[in-house]
Design an enzyme around this catalytic site. Sequence first.
Site, PDB file in Angstrom:
ATOM      1  N   LYS A   1      -6.752  -2.612   5.718  1.00  0.00           N
ATOM      2  CA  LYS A   1      -5.365  -3.073   5.645  1.00  0.00           C
ATOM      3  C   LYS A   1      -5.312  -4.304   4.731  1.00  0.00           C
ATOM      4  O   LYS A   1      -6.204  -4.544   3.935  1.00  0.00           O
ATOM      5  CB  LYS A   1      -4.851  -3.372   7.062  1.00  0.00           C
ATOM      6  CG  LYS A   1      -4.714  -2.134   7.940  1.00  0.00           C
ATOM      7  CD  LYS A   1      -3.591  -1.239   7.445  1.00  0.00           C
ATOM      8  CE  LYS A   1      -3.333  -0.068   8.367  1.00  0.00           C
ATOM      9  NZ  LYS A   1      -2.190   0.769   7.922  1.00  0.00           N
TER      10      LYS A   1
ATOM     11  N   GLY B   1       0.809  -1.202   0.000  1.00  0.00           N
ATOM     12  CA  GLY B   1       0.000   0.000   0.000  1.00  0.00           C
ATOM     13  C   GLY B   1       0.845   1.256   0.000  1.00  0.00           C
ATOM     14  O   GLY B   1       0.497   2.263  -0.629  1.00  0.00           O
TER      15      GLY B   1
ATOM     16  N   ASP C   1      -0.475  -0.412  13.108  1.00  0.00           N
ATOM     17  CA  ASP C   1       0.023  -1.699  12.616  1.00  0.00           C
ATOM     18  C   ASP C   1       0.278  -2.704  13.737  1.00  0.00           C
ATOM     19  O   ASP C   1       0.419  -3.903  13.478  1.00  0.00           O
ATOM     20  CB  ASP C   1       1.308  -1.501  11.813  1.00  0.00           C
ATOM     21  CG  ASP C   1       1.047  -0.878  10.456  1.00  0.00           C
ATOM     22  OD1 ASP C   1      -0.080  -1.006   9.945  1.00  0.00           O
ATOM     23  OD2 ASP C   1       1.967  -0.239   9.908  1.00  0.00           O
TER      24      ASP C   1
END
Length: 427
Positions: A341, A93, A314
């Site tokens: 995500k 990403g 994260d």
Amino acid sequence: MELRITKAQKVEGTVRVPGDKSISHRAVMLGALAEGKTTIRGFLPGADCLSTIECFRRMGVTIEREGDLVTVYGKGWYGLEEPRQRLDVGNSGTTIRLMTGIIATQPFHAVLEGDESIAKRPMRRVVGPLREMGAKIDGRQNGEYTPLAIRGGKLHGISYRSPVASAQVKSAILLAGLQAEGTTSVEEPYLSRDHTERMLQAFGIDVQRAGNRVSVSGGQTLRGREIVVPGDISSAAFLIAAVMMVPGSSLVIEQVGINPTRSGIIDVVRAMGGHVEIVNERLVNEEPVADLHVAHAELRGTVIEGELIPRLIDEIPVIAVMAAVAQGRTIIRDAQELKVKETDRIATVASQLAKFGAKVTPTDDGMIIEGGAALVGAEIDSMGDHRIGMAMAIAGLAAEGETTIANAEAINVSFPGFANLLRQITR
């Protein structure tokens, strides 16, 4: 690939984790756009960062790599060549969103695409502001999804108020702003990780900051330099959690980046009663670095919300693992970003942790975890998500019996050598 984990009696040793993924990406990108040579030491040779290298090679940039040493022969902003093939970002990403900002400045056409996971991730959050700057970008559902077709060209600066605290959105706009007419600024609801701003300064760019607002002026030149990449605190988080999961454990993790926009994991572990000592602090390429001394402690539940979330987004999968064995309840709020995500990490964490016997209730913006679970080994699927695979491996260290993790090859995206390192520090 399948990873097998058995209950650990102790976690101990002195280790280093792979280089920071975010910094590795940005070092290659800025090095490619700079005038002159950039040497990167401690580069993360994970799949995501290698995708960034390959994209720039397809635009004519010479990049040499030997292990974690990378040399980038910069071609300047307008030395990039129009790629003959689509630029494949793989699972990254960061690559696709930052590259969208870079290619928007270029006088050519390029198409960005990625794997099945990337095809599901929202891109209009980047495409929208870049279109406001004058970029011509198209994609599925009016640019919401990949592939993205970009026709770069003359841009003008904008003042953008982002609805989300996202380093990828902020970075894409700032990178485009470096070649836009006038000044470009981005304001966020909370401060997201600021690696781009710090590295731009290391490459000689004037960056203006005021609270949650950051600005750059167009027409500035990047100068090649040497970059030393610190260890990735997102990778270190799994080892910190391993110590907290196994009584009697202690660990020294050397040369870890402790950027305050990334170090929320340390704050949360301390709030839960864990022991994390920061020693030998120094500044390397504008980034704060230190050694972490971690010791086991009995954990207690906590509440994680608000401006803390962008500093540990994260790490939430492995925080949930610690919360499962902590005493009391842990509540995670304001983490809607987890849904976009590599997987929907709210749903995936809840489903996979439940297999161990943990009590996790997913919510619209996070989860509620009832602590005190006696974990039992389980058959887990990473679902192709590197952080899910590693988080569940850490859960396996505290579970009775054996835990198997299917699709464990996904871990190589950010932590090559994870399984071997885990074997080295567990007894």
